[in-house]
Motif scaffolding. Structure first.
Motif, mmCIF file in Angstrom:
data_model
loop_
_atom_site.group_PDB
_atom_site.id
_atom_site.type_symbol
_atom_site.label_atom_id
_atom_site.label_comp_id
_atom_site.label_asym_id
_atom_site.label_seq_id
_atom_site.Cartn_x
_atom_site.Cartn_y
_atom_site.Cartn_z
ATOM 1 N N ILE A 1 0.843 -1.196 0.000
ATOM 2 C CA ILE A 1 0.000 0.000 0.000
ATOM 3 C C ILE A 1 0.875 1.241 0.000
ATOM 4 C CG2 ILE A 1 -1.738 1.294 1.291
ATOM 5 C CD1 ILE A 1 -2.658 -1.376 2.489
ATOM 6 N N GLU A 2 1.918 1.213 0.866
ATOM 7 C CA GLU A 2 2.820 2.353 0.976
ATOM 8 C C GLU A 2 3.587 2.591 -0.324
ATOM 9 O OE1 GLU A 2 5.377 1.443 4.249
ATOM 10 O OE2 GLU A 2 3.726 0.567 5.407
ATOM 11 N N ASN A 3 3.757 1.550 -1.111
ATOM 12 C CA ASN A 3 4.566 1.646 -2.323
ATOM 13 C C ASN A 3 3.744 1.477 -3.597
ATOM 14 O OD1 ASN A 3 7.526 1.686 -1.246
ATOM 15 N ND2 ASN A 3 6.502 0.101 -0.047
ATOM 16 N N SER A 4 2.437 1.784 -3.512
ATOM 17 C CA SER A 4 1.560 1.632 -4.677
ATOM 18 C C SER A 4 1.975 2.545 -5.826
ATOM 19 C CB SER A 4 0.105 1.895 -4.290
ATOM 20 O OG SER A 4 -0.044 3.201 -3.754
ATOM 21 N N CYS A 5 2.694 3.624 -5.506
ATOM 22 C CA CYS A 5 3.155 4.532 -6.558
ATOM 23 C C CYS A 5 4.182 3.863 -7.460
ATOM 24 C CB CYS A 5 3.740 5.804 -5.949
ATOM 25 S SG CYS A 5 5.147 5.516 -4.859
ATOM 26 N N GLU A 6 4.713 2.698 -7.028
ATOM 27 C CA GLU A 6 5.700 1.981 -7.827
ATOM 28 C C GLU A 6 5.069 1.066 -8.878
ATOM 29 O OE1 GLU A 6 8.936 2.309 -8.058
ATOM 30 O OE2 GLU A 6 8.846 3.950 -6.625
ATOM 31 N N ALA A 7 3.721 0.988 -8.890
ATOM 32 C CA ALA A 7 3.053 0.170 -9.903
ATOM 33 C C ALA A 7 3.330 0.742 -11.294
ATOM 34 C CB ALA A 7 1.552 0.137 -9.637
ATOM 35 N N LEU A 8 3.543 -0.142 -12.253
ATOM 36 C CA LEU A 8 3.843 0.297 -13.618
ATOM 37 C C LEU A 8 2.666 1.015 -14.264
ATOM 38 C CD1 LEU A 8 5.742 -2.687 -15.294
ATOM 39 C CD2 LEU A 8 6.680 -0.492 -14.577
ATOM 40 N N GLU A 9 2.968 2.006 -15.095
ATOM 41 C CA GLU A 9 1.941 2.658 -15.896
ATOM 42 C C GLU A 9 1.462 1.683 -16.979
ATOM 43 O OE1 GLU A 9 5.082 3.595 -15.664
ATOM 44 O OE2 GLU A 9 5.236 5.657 -14.899
ATOM 45 N N PRO A 10 0.242 1.916 -17.537
ATOM 46 C CA PRO A 10 -0.320 0.978 -18.525
ATOM 47 C C PRO A 10 0.600 0.641 -19.688
ATOM 48 C CG PRO A 10 -2.009 2.503 -17.812
ATOM 49 C CD PRO A 10 -0.729 2.977 -17.189
ATOM 50 N N GLU A 11 1.223 1.648 -20.295
ATOM 51 C CA GLU A 11 2.051 1.370 -21.464
ATOM 52 C C GLU A 11 3.271 0.522 -21.108
ATOM 53 O OE1 GLU A 11 1.777 1.649 -24.758
ATOM 54 O OE2 GLU A 11 -0.281 2.136 -24.247
ATOM 55 N N ARG A 12 3.859 0.797 -19.949
ATOM 56 C CA ARG A 12 5.029 0.015 -19.535
ATOM 57 C C ARG A 12 4.618 -1.410 -19.137
ATOM 58 N NH1 ARG A 12 8.687 3.254 -15.369
ATOM 59 N NH2 ARG A 12 9.992 1.409 -15.704
ATOM 60 N N THR A 13 3.419 -1.537 -18.598
ATOM 61 C CA THR A 13 2.915 -2.878 -18.290
ATOM 62 C C THR A 13 2.735 -3.680 -19.570
ATOM 63 O OG1 THR A 13 1.751 -2.026 -16.338
ATOM 64 C CG2 THR A 13 1.070 -4.175 -17.162
ATOM 65 N N ARG A 14 2.162 -3.057 -20.582
ATOM 66 C CA ARG A 14 1.965 -3.732 -21.870
ATOM 67 C C ARG A 14 3.302 -4.192 -22.447
ATOM 68 N NH1 ARG A 14 -3.265 -2.377 -24.246
ATOM 69 N NH2 ARG A 14 -2.478 -2.960 -26.285
ATOM 70 N N GLU A 15 4.305 -3.316 -22.362
ATOM 71 C CA GLU A 15 5.627 -3.668 -22.878
ATOM 72 C C GLU A 15 6.184 -4.895 -22.157
ATOM 73 O OE1 GLU A 15 8.052 -0.263 -22.317
ATOM 74 O OE2 GLU A 15 6.923 1.005 -23.710
ATOM 75 N N ALA A 16 6.019 -4.886 -20.830
ATOM 76 C CA ALA A 16 6.547 -5.994 -20.036
ATOM 77 C C ALA A 16 5.818 -7.295 -20.349
ATOM 78 C CB ALA A 16 6.437 -5.666 -18.549
ATOM 79 N N VAL A 17 4.479 -7.245 -20.390
ATOM 80 C CA VAL A 17 3.704 -8.459 -20.634
ATOM 81 C C VAL A 17 3.937 -8.968 -22.061
ATOM 82 C CG1 VAL A 17 1.385 -9.459 -20.691
ATOM 83 C CG2 VAL A 17 1.991 -7.821 -18.896
ATOM 84 N N ALA A 18 4.092 -8.062 -23.019
ATOM 85 C CA ALA A 18 4.392 -8.477 -24.392
ATOM 86 C C ALA A 18 5.700 -9.262 -24.431
ATOM 87 C CB ALA A 18 4.479 -7.256 -25.303
ATOM 88 N N MET A 19 6.684 -8.817 -23.651
ATOM 89 C CA MET A 19 7.951 -9.538 -23.610
ATOM 90 C C MET A 19 7.792 -10.913 -22.965
ATOM 91 S SD MET A 19 11.337 -9.016 -21.407
ATOM 92 C CE MET A 19 12.513 -10.372 -21.490
ATOM 93 N N VAL A 20 6.989 -10.982 -21.889
ATOM 94 C CA VAL A 20 6.741 -12.250 -21.203
ATOM 95 C C VAL A 20 6.082 -13.242 -22.160
ATOM 96 C CG1 VAL A 20 5.460 -13.360 -19.330
ATOM 97 C CG2 VAL A 20 6.619 -11.181 -18.923
ATOM 98 N N ILE A 21 5.090 -12.770 -22.918
ATOM 99 C CA ILE A 21 4.413 -13.625 -23.894
ATOM 100 C C ILE A 21 5.401 -14.119 -24.954
ATOM 101 C CG2 ILE A 21 2.686 -13.655 -25.751
ATOM 102 C CD1 ILE A 21 1.051 -11.666 -24.030
ATOM 103 N N GLU A 22 6.251 -13.211 -25.422
ATOM 104 C CA GLU A 22 7.240 -13.569 -26.436
ATOM 105 C C GLU A 22 8.184 -14.657 -25.927
ATOM 106 O OE1 GLU A 22 10.857 -11.437 -28.990
ATOM 107 O OE2 GLU A 22 9.436 -10.207 -27.855
#
Length: 393
Positions: free
Chosen positions: A210-231
């Motif tokens: 909760i204290e570190n929720s600001c560290e959650a990735l923004e949508p575009e960066r999340t997409r980039e990360a998940v696209a790499m995981v899928i690849e």
């Protein structure tokens, strides 16, 4: 948990898929049991806010043996022993041995720093089927997350010791702004060290998270990360590399995977849609249950504020199958009565509404939209081009 590798193998092997029928509530849950809150680390995103101290009221050895009997009565087959750090429990191996005698598939979730030669051997002989260790980056970055110098080297040593004992091993990596750049290196680590599985988790706002929720990735960066995981998952399956890839705590991953995969393989669209709907996304209160160190039962480990009953006073089966808890009943509705974007989303049968914990933390309402959904409005309000809408999803 979204099992990318499993789905890709089913598609590759041409296995037939039948549409699921009947209520999902008839399935016994996988149980994640936090045996203790005590831990030698104070990780910045720990959902239990654990510290290296004693906590009163935790389940005793005798009570733990009774819990195992309760879970067996309730038809549960999969048990994950977690913490805190479960290796702080002196009776861990006795509990594990009894669990195996009762026929459970048994996994350990550890930070890895306390696994030395002796512990690795005991993990093997007591019957663990899987050892998962959390890593948040390479070297000093992991140490920063874990607030302990040398934590990375100790954790990796523990993983290797377990691997060398013939245990199935895995790495859990929680994506944040701080460590996204290390994601490719995490895949290199599991490849180089012959680790069996990599679990990419999204940040959930629970405990110190909760204290570190600001560290959650923004949508575009999340997409980039998940696209790499899928690849990477595709590459492993296509080349018969025995590394399992899964993601967790953001069930939009399954929808994103569907869109990415069917854009190149439209002929498999209907089959994949059925597979993902059968899975159904977020499983809190359905296919996942949690028991905390005090014996309280929760819909999942991240929903500590929702208490369904205590195994010291009631049998688990009664708590789980006969509960009249209004929150649990809402979690079990299909589709869930969600609000905002989630309530209008056409992919609800796949993701199940994603994390209710994040929704409550962000909007104060358990049924609000999950702020971590990284799909665009166009994507969630429209069916993918070329896919039949006869399934009413």
């Amino acid at each position: 948990m979204f099992r990318l590798t499993t789905n890709l193998k089913r598609l590759k092997n041409g296995q037939p898929v039948a549409k699921r029928t009947g209520p999902r509530t008839d399935v016994a849950p996988m149980v994640i049991w936090n045996l203790t809150r005590t831990c030698n680390l104070e990780c910045v995103h720990c959902y239990a806010s654990s510290k290296q101290r004693d906590y009163t009221g935790e389940v005793t050895t005798e009570q733990a043996f009774d819990v195992l009997e309760q879970l067996k009565e309730a038809r549960c087959n999969t048990l994950v022993l977690s913490g805190g750090e479960p290796l702080y429990r002196e009776d861990l191996f006795k509990i594990a041995q009894r669990a195996k005698e009762l026929g459970f598939y048994l996994a350990l979730s550890s930070n890895g720093t306390m696994i030395e030669e002796k512990e690795a051997e005991l993990l093997k002989t007591s019957g663990f089927d899987y050892i998962g260790v959390s890593l948040d980056g390479i070297g000093a970055l992991h140490d920063k997350f874990r607030r302990m110098d040398g934590a990375f080297d100790l954790a990796l040593r523990g993983l290797k010791l377990c691997r060398d004992k013939g245990l199935r091993t895995g790495v859990r990596f929680t994506l944040t702004k701080m460590n996204q750049a290390d994601l490719p290196r995490m895949f290199e680590l599991v490849e180089k060290n012959r680790i069996d599985k990599i679990y990419i988790s999204h940040l959930v706002f629970s405990g110190r998270g909760i204290e570190n929720s600001c560290e959650a990735l923004e949508p575009e960066r999340t997409r980039e990360a998940v696209a790499m995981v899928i690849e990477k998952a595709l590459y492993y399956v296509e080349n018969n590399i025995p590394i399992e890839v899964v993601t967790g705590n953001n069930d939009a991953d399954a929808v994103f995977f569907f869109m990415e995969y069917t854009a190149k393989n439209p002929a498999n669209g209907e089959k994949l849609l059925t597979m993902l709907e059968n899975w159904g996304g977020n499983n809190a209160g359905l296919g996942v249950a949690n028991i905390d160190p005090l014996g309280e039962v929760h819909p999942d480990p991240l929903m500590s504020g929702v208490k369904l009953g205590n195994i010291k006073n009631e049998r688990f089966g009664k708590i789980w199958y006969q509960s009249e808890n209004p929150v649990l009943n809402r979690l079990r509705e299909r589709p869930r009565p969600l609000l905002g974007r989630c309530g209008k989303c056409e992919w609800i049968k796949i993701c199940g509404g994603n994390s209710r914990t994040r929704s409550e933390r962000a909007a104060g309402d358990l049924m609000a939209s999950d702020p971590a959904c990284y799909l665009t409005d166009e994507e969630i309000f429209q069916q993918a081009t070329g896919i039949s809408t006869s399934c009413n999803c």
